[in-house]
Design an enzyme around this catalytic site. Structure first.
Site, short mmCIF file in Angstrom:
data_model
loop_
_atom_site.label_atom_id
_atom_site.label_comp_id
_atom_site.label_asym_id
_atom_site.label_seq_id
_atom_site.Cartn_x
_atom_site.Cartn_y
_atom_site.Cartn_z
N GLY A 155 1.12 -1.12 -2.31
CA GLY A 155 1.57 -1.67 -1.17
C GLY A 155 0.02 -2.37 -1.16
O GLY A 155 0.00 -3.72 -0.18
N GLY B 226 -0.25 -4.84 -2.97
CA GLY B 226 0.01 -6.09 -2.90
C GLY B 226 0.66 -6.86 -1.47
O GLY B 226 1.05 -8.22 -2.21
N GLU C 99 9.97 -3.07 -2.64
CA GLU C 99 9.54 -2.74 -4.09
C GLU C 99 10.34 -0.51 -3.81
O GLU C 99 10.92 -0.35 -4.47
CB GLU C 99 7.93 -1.99 -3.87
C1 5RP Z 1 1.91 -4.38 -4.98
C2 5RP Z 1 1.63 -3.08 -5.37
C3 5RP Z 1 0.62 -2.78 -6.55
O1 5RP Z 1 1.73 -2.24 -7.26
C4 5RP Z 1 0.02 -1.59 -6.01
O2 5RP Z 1 -1.35 -2.39 -5.39
C5 5RP Z 1 -0.85 -2.01 -7.79
O3 5RP Z 1 -1.27 -3.17 -8.12
P1 5RP Z 1 -1.86 -3.58 -9.06
O4 5RP Z 1 -0.59 -2.90 -10.94
O5 5RP Z 1 -2.29 -4.72 -9.55
O6 5RP Z 1 -3.56 -2.44 -9.52
O7 5RP Z 1 1.96 -1.69 -4.79
O8 5RP Z 1 2.63 -4.07 -3.17
#
Ligand code: 5RP
Length: 218
Positions: free
Chosen positions: A99, A101, A107
């Site tokens: 999370g 992002g 998800e």
């Molecule tokens: C988005 C997420 C992403 O998968 C998590 O933040 C990892 O991101 P990244 O691959 O850019 O390191 O949970 O909600």
């Protein structure tokens, strides 16, 4: 971005892309590691039906020629063969935090719909113990009272989610992830939290140096 970390993400992503077979229904997560996965998957040129967990992933996947399916009210898909996603933290025992992002609600729905949920990470995401922040999506209605009831919660300076949710983070202690997950899930106004339990995760593929390590949560 550290090129070593980026390389590890790419290795894990490629290993996950190799798991996908022709005809599968595939859940696509969100983030920079998933972006590598989407590219590697598109390069395999398989007949797939994909579901994206965010508008960003949907755009990239569509541009690369992957077939996207709706996952809303008119979706014909209730189950997916596999879902692949990144993570912010992975504990050896199998608890995963997602999370960063802000896409963790979609998800988690996609992960739960999949027969096999594969997490792909660079080695810096492995932790001994899960630690704050834990991402939250809150219902906009009553958000002030929800934050007040939760305590130890910080609203994010971020846009609302595509589903209208308000993003926040639990910044209190995480002594027992299961206990915290239960508390967050039981709080009115919390749409979803970013703690993913070990029984949701089929395997974790970790890029480490030039290798991919496979962890099966216990
Ligand atoms: C988005 C997420 C992403 O998968 C998590 O933040 C990892 O991101 P990244 O691959 O850019 O390191 O949970 O909600």
């Amino acid at each position: 971005m550290d090129t070593g970390t980026e390389r590890e993400k790419e290795l894990a992503a490629r290993a996950a892309a190799a798991l996908i077979e022709d005809g599968m229904t595939v859940g696509l997560g969100t983030g920079s590691t998933v972006a590598h996965f989407v590219s590697a998957l598109a390069a395999r040129d398989l007949e797939l039906r994909c579901v994206a967990t965010s508008p960003a992933t949907e755009t990239v996947a569509r541009d690369l020629g992957l077939r996207l399916e709706p996952f809303g009210a008119y979706s014909k898909l209730a189950r997916l063969d596999i879902a692949v996603d990144g993570a912010d933290q992975v504990a050896r025992g199998g608890w995963v935090v997602k999370g960063g992002g802000g896409a963790h609600t979609r998800e988690k729905i996609v992960a739960a719909a999949a027969e096999r949920f594969v997490v792909i990470v660079s080695s810096d995401k492995l932790v001994d113990e899960i630690a704050p922040p834990i991402p939250l999506e809150l219902l906009a209605f009553g958000v002030v009272t929800t934050v007040d009831r939760l305590g130890s919660t910080q609203l994010r300076d971020a846009q609302t989610t595509p589903d209208g949710g308000v993003l926040a983070d639990w910044i209190g202690s995480v002594d027992d992830p299961a206990e915290l997950a239960a508390l967050l899930a039981a709080t009115p106004g919390v749409v979803e939290h970013g703690l993913f339990p070990p029984d949701l995760v089929s395997e974790v593929l970790v890029g480490r140096g030039g290798e991919v390590e496979r962890i099966e949560p216990s």
